[in-house]
Design an enzyme around this catalytic site. Structure first.
Site, PDB file in Angstrom:
ATOM      1  N   GLN A 131       0.837  -1.199   0.000  1.00 42.96           N
ATOM      2  CA  GLN A 131       0.000   0.000   0.000  1.00 42.96           C
ATOM      3  C   GLN A 131       0.871   1.249   0.000  1.00 42.96           C
ATOM      4  O   GLN A 131       1.175   1.838   1.033  1.00 42.96           O
ATOM      5  CB  GLN A 131      -0.945  -0.013   1.224  1.00 42.96           C
ATOM      6  CG  GLN A 131      -1.908   1.168   1.314  1.00 42.96           C
ATOM      7  CD  GLN A 131      -3.028   1.121   0.292  1.00 42.96           C
ATOM      8  OE1 GLN A 131      -2.973   0.357  -0.675  1.00 42.96           O
ATOM      9  NE2 GLN A 131      -4.052   1.922   0.489  1.00 42.96           N
ATOM     10  N   HIS A 168      -2.014  -3.964   0.703  1.00 45.24           N
ATOM     11  CA  HIS A 168      -1.991  -4.366  -0.707  1.00 45.24           C
ATOM     12  C   HIS A 168      -2.584  -3.189  -1.459  1.00 45.24           C
ATOM     13  O   HIS A 168      -3.707  -2.759  -1.160  1.00 45.24           O
ATOM     14  CB  HIS A 168      -2.827  -5.631  -0.919  1.00 45.24           C
ATOM     15  CG  HIS A 168      -2.660  -6.240  -2.275  1.00 45.24           C
ATOM     16  ND1 HIS A 168      -3.225  -7.453  -2.619  1.00 45.24           N
ATOM     17  CD2 HIS A 168      -2.009  -5.822  -3.388  1.00 45.24           C
ATOM     18  CE1 HIS A 168      -2.917  -7.751  -3.872  1.00 45.24           C
ATOM     19  NE2 HIS A 168      -2.193  -6.762  -4.352  1.00 45.24           N
ATOM     20  N   LEU A 169      -1.853  -2.642  -2.412  1.00 42.57           N
ATOM     21  CA  LEU A 169      -2.222  -1.376  -3.036  1.00 42.57           C
ATOM     22  C   LEU A 169      -3.665  -1.370  -3.534  1.00 42.57           C
ATOM     23  O   LEU A 169      -4.066  -2.217  -4.330  1.00 42.57           O
ATOM     24  CB  LEU A 169      -1.274  -1.069  -4.204  1.00 42.57           C
ATOM     25  CG  LEU A 169      -1.528   0.259  -4.936  1.00 42.57           C
ATOM     26  CD1 LEU A 169      -1.480   1.439  -3.990  1.00 42.57           C
ATOM     27  CD2 LEU A 169      -0.536   0.429  -6.076  1.00 42.57           C
ATOM     28  N   HIS A 170      -4.426  -0.382  -3.055  1.00 41.47           N
ATOM     29  CA  HIS A 170      -5.823  -0.254  -3.488  1.00 41.47           C
ATOM     30  C   HIS A 170      -6.326   1.156  -3.207  1.00 41.47           C
ATOM     31  O   HIS A 170      -5.828   1.856  -2.327  1.00 41.47           O
ATOM     32  CB  HIS A 170      -6.718  -1.265  -2.769  1.00 41.47           C
ATOM     33  CG  HIS A 170      -6.821  -1.036  -1.287  1.00 41.47           C
ATOM     34  ND1 HIS A 170      -5.794  -1.331  -0.415  1.00 41.47           N
ATOM     35  CD2 HIS A 170      -7.832  -0.549  -0.511  1.00 41.47           C
ATOM     36  CE1 HIS A 170      -6.150  -1.045   0.820  1.00 41.47           C
ATOM     37  NE2 HIS A 170      -7.378  -0.558   0.799  1.00 41.47           N
ATOM     38  N   PHE A 171      -7.296   1.564  -3.997  1.00 36.96           N
ATOM     39  CA  PHE A 171      -8.067   2.782  -3.789  1.00 36.96           C
ATOM     40  C   PHE A 171      -9.507   2.366  -3.527  1.00 36.96           C
ATOM     41  O   PHE A 171      -9.965   1.324  -4.009  1.00 36.96           O
ATOM     42  CB  PHE A 171      -8.017   3.686  -5.019  1.00 36.96           C
ATOM     43  CG  PHE A 171      -6.646   4.185  -5.365  1.00 36.96           C
ATOM     44  CD1 PHE A 171      -6.228   5.459  -4.996  1.00 36.96           C
ATOM     45  CD2 PHE A 171      -5.762   3.382  -6.089  1.00 36.96           C
ATOM     46  CE1 PHE A 171      -4.956   5.914  -5.336  1.00 36.96           C
ATOM     47  CE2 PHE A 171      -4.485   3.835  -6.428  1.00 36.96           C
ATOM     48  CZ  PHE A 171      -4.086   5.100  -6.047  1.00 36.96           C
TER      49      PHE A 171
END
Length: 368
Positions: A131, A168-171
């Site tokens: 993230q 964990h990369l998210h928008f």
């Protein structure tokens, strides 16, 4: 393709994939100048996935042993969201991957939603990115906002240490059919030296709002705007300053909020009555959409109580100015010696503030 979110999201509702019915939650606009929005969502904190990592480090390596989005069920994924390579938008019901494809970016439901259409944009999901903001992913988020083409659709980002719950990369994104209070807040333009105007990006700071923040807007292109904000976020990450980002006005207006609430919690500097509300002020709360867990807090919600909570999130004025100066250096922006201009009214100076909608089918019932 974002327009297909409605039918697909409601299909997942019908299939029972959400942990509760968010459309049954009571929502009201709190009387006051800014119009904070309060939602009663009893038990969400019990049904929501707990945080599994340290809250005192913005940058942490991806840990495949902990929950991440490669572990969600395929039925939770709505569609793949990619640059189609042309000027027109289109949706393909079936678009099989080829062996040479890079890891897909996908849109999935948020199984613990706080509004209608609450989804997650997960860039390059199979690359297992932690993230943290990077140029490609942030531009993708702005394209999603632009493709939605609705003033009621906003994207948000929470860093680690600023109440992201999954590394964990998210928008996140959802529809809300009234303006966010921060969209209505007055701003003060920061005059920039002419040598810094090549990108066309305008920068302001919020005034008369409980959380200090910067507002980036316009830009010659969407990429120009994305590049400036990405560089600001990268500096915050690398210097361990937790932050939240709101993407508004179809990707043309971006709010960046450095914050310190988790740090204050750890130091015992947050009063017990605020801790008892169990509100973790992330991007949506900071922007003025406050999810409350207790009916008593919902009934007694006022502009004063919302302001008091969010004021604890904000950096001090001195610290904010230090961070702002570092962000300007990191983005290549330079303040000029001209006097700053204050907007007389957020409505008079900007067409980006959406008006409350009484005819939109999406969204929880908002009591005026």
């Amino acid at each position: 393709c974002v327009g297909f979110t409605f039918d697909k999201w409601e299909d997942r509702v019908a299939r029972g994939l959400f942990r509760y019915d968010v459309t049954a939650c009571e929502t009201k606009v709190i009387p006051g100048e800014l119009g904070f929005v309060a939602q009663l969502n009893e038990g969400r904190h019990l049904k929501k996935r707990p945080t599994e990592f340290r809250v005192d480090r913005v940058l942490q390596p991806f840990d495949s042993a902990k929950f991440n989005f490669t572990k969600v069920g395929q039925e939770e994924v709505l569609f793949r969201f990619e640059n189609g390579g042309g000027d027109n938008s289109y949706f393909l019901e079936n678009a099989p991957s080829t062996e040479g494809d890079h890891a897909p970016s996908v849109v999935a439901i948020n199984v613990s939603p706080i509004e209608y259409g609450h989804v997650l944009l997960i860039p390059r999901v199979l690359d297992r990115l932690p993230q943290q903001i990077d140029p490609e992913s942030f531009l993708l988020a702005l394209h999603m906002a632009a493709e939605a083409a609705s003033p009621y659709f906003r994207l948000g980002y929470n860093s680690l240490g600023a109440f992201a719950t999954i590394n964990h990369l998210h928008f996140q994104a959802y529809y809300l059919s009234v303006p966010f209070p921060v969209e209505k807040a007055p701003t003060k333009k920061i005059p920039l030296a002419k040598c810094a105007l090549n990108s066309g990006v305008k920068v302001s700071k919020l005034t008369n709002f409980p959380v200090r923040g910067l507002v980036f807007e316009r830009g010659n292109t969407l990429k120009d705007l994305a590049d400036v904000v990405t560089n600001a976020c990268i500096w915050l990450q690398e210097n361990n300053v937790p932050f939240n980002v709101l993407i508004s006005d179809s990707g043309r207006r971006i709010f960046v909020f450095p914050q310190c609430y988790a740090e204050k919690q750890a130091l015992g500097e947050v009063s017990q009555d605020l801790l008892d509300t169990q509100v973790n002020p992330a991007v949506w709360e900071i922007s003025g959409h406050i999810v409350l867990k207790r009916r008593t807090d919902f009934k007694e919600a006022s502009e004063a109580s919302a302001w008091r909570l969010l004021a604890e999130v904000s950096l001090s004025e001195e610290r904010f100015e230090e961070v702002k100066a570092c962000i300007f250096e990191a983005t290549g922006l330079t303040e000029s010696d001209e006097e700053e201009e204050s907007s007389e009214s957020p409505y008079a100076s900007s067409s980006s503030v959406p008006r409350a909608s009484s005819h939109m089918s999406e969204g929880c019932l908002v009591l005026q």
